[in-house]
Enzyme design. Structure first.
Site, PDB file in Angstrom:
ATOM      1  CG  ASN A 260      -0.098   0.027   2.438  1.00  0.00           C
ATOM      2  OD1 ASN A 260       0.527   1.039   2.772  1.00  0.00           O
ATOM      3  ND2 ASN A 260      -0.460  -1.112   3.092  1.00  0.00           N
TER       4      ASN A 260
ATOM      5  CG  ASP B 206      -7.131  -5.523   7.029  1.00  0.00           C
ATOM      6  OD1 ASP B 206      -6.688  -5.399   7.933  1.00  0.00           O
ATOM      7  OD2 ASP B 206      -7.897  -4.330   6.467  1.00  0.00           O
TER       8      ASP B 206
ATOM      9  CE  LYS C 139       8.542 -13.037 -13.343  1.00  0.00           C
ATOM     10  NZ  LYS C 139       9.383 -12.546 -14.688  1.00  0.00           N
TER      11      LYS C 139
ATOM     12  N   PRO D 283      -3.478 -11.788  10.808  1.00  0.00           N
ATOM     13  CG  PRO D 283      -1.493 -12.433  11.922  1.00  0.00           C
ATOM     14  CD  PRO D 283      -2.140 -12.533  10.594  1.00  0.00           C
ATOM     15  CG  ASP D 284      -6.361  -6.222  14.667  1.00  0.00           C
ATOM     16  OD1 ASP D 284      -5.497  -5.583  14.939  1.00  0.00           O
ATOM     17  OD2 ASP D 284      -7.449  -5.807  14.194  1.00  0.00           O
ATOM     18  CB  ILE D 285      -0.260  -6.316  15.070  1.00  0.00           C
ATOM     19  CG1 ILE D 285       0.015  -7.211  13.615  1.00  0.00           C
ATOM     20  CG2 ILE D 285       0.735  -6.340  15.977  1.00  0.00           C
ATOM     21  CD1 ILE D 285       1.050  -6.723  12.774  1.00  0.00           C
TER      22      ILE D 285
ATOM     23  CE  LYS E  85     -10.611   0.985  11.489  1.00  0.00           C
ATOM     24  NZ  LYS E  85      -9.938   1.574  10.343  1.00  0.00           N
TER      25      LYS E  85
ATOM     26  CE  LYS F  82      -8.165  -2.207  14.666  1.00  0.00           C
ATOM     27  NZ  LYS F  82      -7.415  -2.837  13.709  1.00  0.00           N
TER      28      LYS F  82
HETATM   29  N1  CTP Z   1      -3.790  -2.897  12.506  1.00  0.00           N
HETATM   30  C1  CTP Z   1      -3.033  -4.081  12.911  1.00  0.00           C
HETATM   31  N2  CTP Z   1      -2.969  -5.309  12.379  1.00  0.00           N
HETATM   32  C2  CTP Z   1      -3.768  -5.588  11.149  1.00  0.00           C
HETATM   33  C3  CTP Z   1      -4.633  -4.349  10.655  1.00  0.00           C
HETATM   34  C4  CTP Z   1      -4.631  -3.269  11.341  1.00  0.00           C
HETATM   35  O1  CTP Z   1      -2.223  -4.118  13.962  1.00  0.00           O
HETATM   36  N3  CTP Z   1      -4.066  -6.730  10.783  1.00  0.00           N
HETATM   37  C5  CTP Z   1      -3.844  -1.741  13.010  1.00  0.00           C
HETATM   38  C6  CTP Z   1      -3.127  -0.525  12.380  1.00  0.00           C
HETATM   39  O2  CTP Z   1      -1.746  -0.625  12.557  1.00  0.00           O
HETATM   40  C7  CTP Z   1      -3.773   0.646  12.689  1.00  0.00           C
HETATM   41  C8  CTP Z   1      -5.340  -0.116  13.441  1.00  0.00           C
HETATM   42  O3  CTP Z   1      -5.114  -1.294  13.487  1.00  0.00           O
HETATM   43  O4  CTP Z   1      -3.158   1.167  14.300  1.00  0.00           O
HETATM   44  C9  CTP Z   1      -6.305   0.318  12.376  1.00  0.00           C
HETATM   45  O5  CTP Z   1      -5.925  -0.056  11.123  1.00  0.00           O
HETATM   46  P1  CTP Z   1      -7.069  -0.020   9.915  1.00  0.00           P
HETATM   47  O6  CTP Z   1      -6.308  -0.687   8.809  1.00  0.00           O
HETATM   48  O7  CTP Z   1      -7.424   1.298   9.845  1.00  0.00           O
HETATM   49  O8  CTP Z   1      -8.389  -0.816  10.433  1.00  0.00           O
HETATM   50  P2  CTP Z   1      -8.617  -2.085  10.421  1.00  0.00           P
HETATM   51  O9  CTP Z   1      -8.774  -2.914  11.536  1.00  0.00           O
HETATM   52  O10 CTP Z   1      -8.064  -2.964   9.139  1.00  0.00           O
HETATM   53  O11 CTP Z   1     -10.218  -1.886  10.078  1.00  0.00           O
HETATM   54  P3  CTP Z   1     -11.047  -1.514   8.685  1.00  0.00           P
HETATM   55  O12 CTP Z   1     -10.390  -2.299   7.185  1.00  0.00           O
HETATM   56  O13 CTP Z   1     -12.305  -1.917   8.706  1.00  0.00           O
HETATM   57  O14 CTP Z   1     -10.770  -0.160   8.108  1.00  0.00           O
END
Ligand code: CTP
Length: 399
Positions: free
Chosen positions: A211, A280, A290, A309-311, A341, A345
């Site tokens: 990104n 995500d 390749k 995983p959501d860190i 959010k 979280k």
């Molecule tokens: N984050 C994380 N791990 C992930 C996704 C997000 O730690 N897999 C953290 C980001 O570093 C940020 C916060 O969560 O501090 C929000 O990230 P964002 O991408 O805006 O939110 P999402 O949880 O991905 O929600 P959405 O896609 O619905 O906006």
């Protein structure tokens, strides 16, 4: 500008690293400082006062008996309205002079005659054997005892052709340390873990999904935290940025690697700030080879995705969790999505970026969401915002 209005005496003693002092002078000026250069006779062998005058925009002083100062007391007058004295480069012999309180030239006399509160920062620059010599090390220890701040030295290739400790820090690193010396130590002794930058999710060995995050906001917070006295660990996805000085930087690529690195470092952290733009989803069927244009049967590859995983949520769910701060870049409905959010979280503070247009820019505008509602940090340079944000976080830490 980080040093706006600051008056800095830049002292040069003899050494090849004098050439770096020219660039440092420019960098200090760009950061808003006014620079008064003072040189030893030895320093003038390596770079001319003319060059230093042109770069600093002020006459250079080299002589204790310089008649340009009305009362002929340059060693007193020059330091009285200064905010710091920086000696860069500081030679082996000049370290000895400072350690012994010598005053046999303008620069050493100026240092010993400085007001007690005036910070003195020295950037050693010398050959590795000169640095390691027990006599030098004794003198360096004395400087630390006397409250003189050491900037470096660094290790690496030296002008003499040898290799090792004794290289002067680069001008950009010196600038960071000088800026740091002016910052209030609001996070002294605190341990801060951050994520920053984008992640990179491989499709095959040469392609991937990423990104537009540049990492600038996360790196600015890491730098500001280090300058505020914290021990900082930065887990970074791929960026084009140099690690901030004094920050432990761990490079990762994918979200899973970032997750694993965070969990390996999170114990005993006081604060966790998740600035990274984490993917995500990852490609579940990434290819070990390749992917070829004509594929197996000439058709386009079909990518399958798996959730990463959501860190932040993982850290926030730990039984002994640090103070957790999240970031959110939303393209619309920031006020509504931001608070949702934060609650989802389960974190005390979430920082909203207004729009996703902040990616790659040097400035930003932030909205802070907490249990009391939201507040705005108006548009400013990311480094300034980073300091403002850390002041808020520091005020909320348990005492
Ligand atoms: N984050 C994380 N791990 C992930 C996704 C997000 O730690 N897999 C953290 C980001 O570093 C940020 C916060 O969560 O501090 C929000 O990230 P964002 O991408 O805006 O939110 P999402 O949880 O991905 O929600 P959405 O896609 O619905 O906006």
């Amino acid at each position: 500008m980080d040093l706006a209005g600051k008056k800095i005496i830049l002292g040069l003693s003899g050494g090849v690293a004098c050439y770096k002092a020219a660039e440092l002078t420019r960098a200090l000026g760009k950061a808003g400082a006014s620079v008064q250069v003072v040189m030893t006779q030895a320093a003038t062998q390596f770079i001319t006062p003319v060059t230093m005058q042109a770069l600093s925009g002020k006459p250079v002083y080299t002589d204790q008996w310089d008649a340009r100062i009305a009362n002929n007391m340059a060693h007193i007058d020059l330091s009285r309205d200064a905010d710091a004295i920086v000696i860069a480069p500081c030679s082996t012999d000049f370290i000895r002079k400072l350690a012994q309180g010598a005053c046999d030239d303008l620069l050493s006399t100026l240092c010993i005659a400085r007001p007690a509160h005036l910070p003195l920062l020295v950037a050693p620059a010398m050959n590795v054997e000169m640095w390691q010599n027990p006599a030098t090390q004794r003198n360096v220890a004395q400087l630390a005892t006397d409250g003189i701040e050491l900037l470096g030295p660094d290790t690496g290739a030296q002008a003499c052709g040898e290799n090792g400790m004794g290289r002067m820090l680069e001008p950009a690193q010196l600038l960071e340390q000088i800026v740091a010396s002016f910052q209030p130590k609001i996070l002294a002794g605190k341990r801060i873990l951050l994520t920053a930058g984008p992640t990179f999710e491989p499709i095959d060995p040469v392609r991937g999904i990423t990104n537009l995050s540049s990492g600038k906001m996360g790196y600015a917070i890491a730098r500001a935290a280090q300058q505020a006295g914290a021990f900082v660990t930065l887990i970074s996805g791929p960026t084009a940025l140099d690690a901030p000085f004094g920050v432990q930087c761990i490079q990762v690529q994918s979200a899973q690697q970032m997750h694993d690195a965070v969990l390996a470092q999170v114990t005993d952290q006081d604060i966790f700030i998740a600035v990274a733009a984490v993917a995500d989803w990852r490609v579940a069927n990434a290819s070990a080879q390749k992917l070829k244009k004509d594929g197996k049967d000439g058709s386009a590859p079909i990518l399958e995705f798996a959730r990463n995983p959501d860190i932040l949520a993982t850290v926030a769910a730990l039984p002994k969790r640090p103070y957790c701060v999240g970031f959110a870049a939303e393209s619309e409905n920031l006020l509504e999505y931001g608070e949702q959010k934060r609650l989802r979280k389960n974190i005390p503070l979430l920082i909203g970026n207004i729009g996703h247009h902040t990616f790659g820019k040097d400035d930003n505008e932030l909205i802070l969401f907490d249990a009391d509602g939201h507040t705005l940090l108006p548009r400013n340079d990311k480094q300034v915002l980073a300091r403002q944000l850390l002041a808020v976080i520091a005020s909320r830490l348990p005492r």
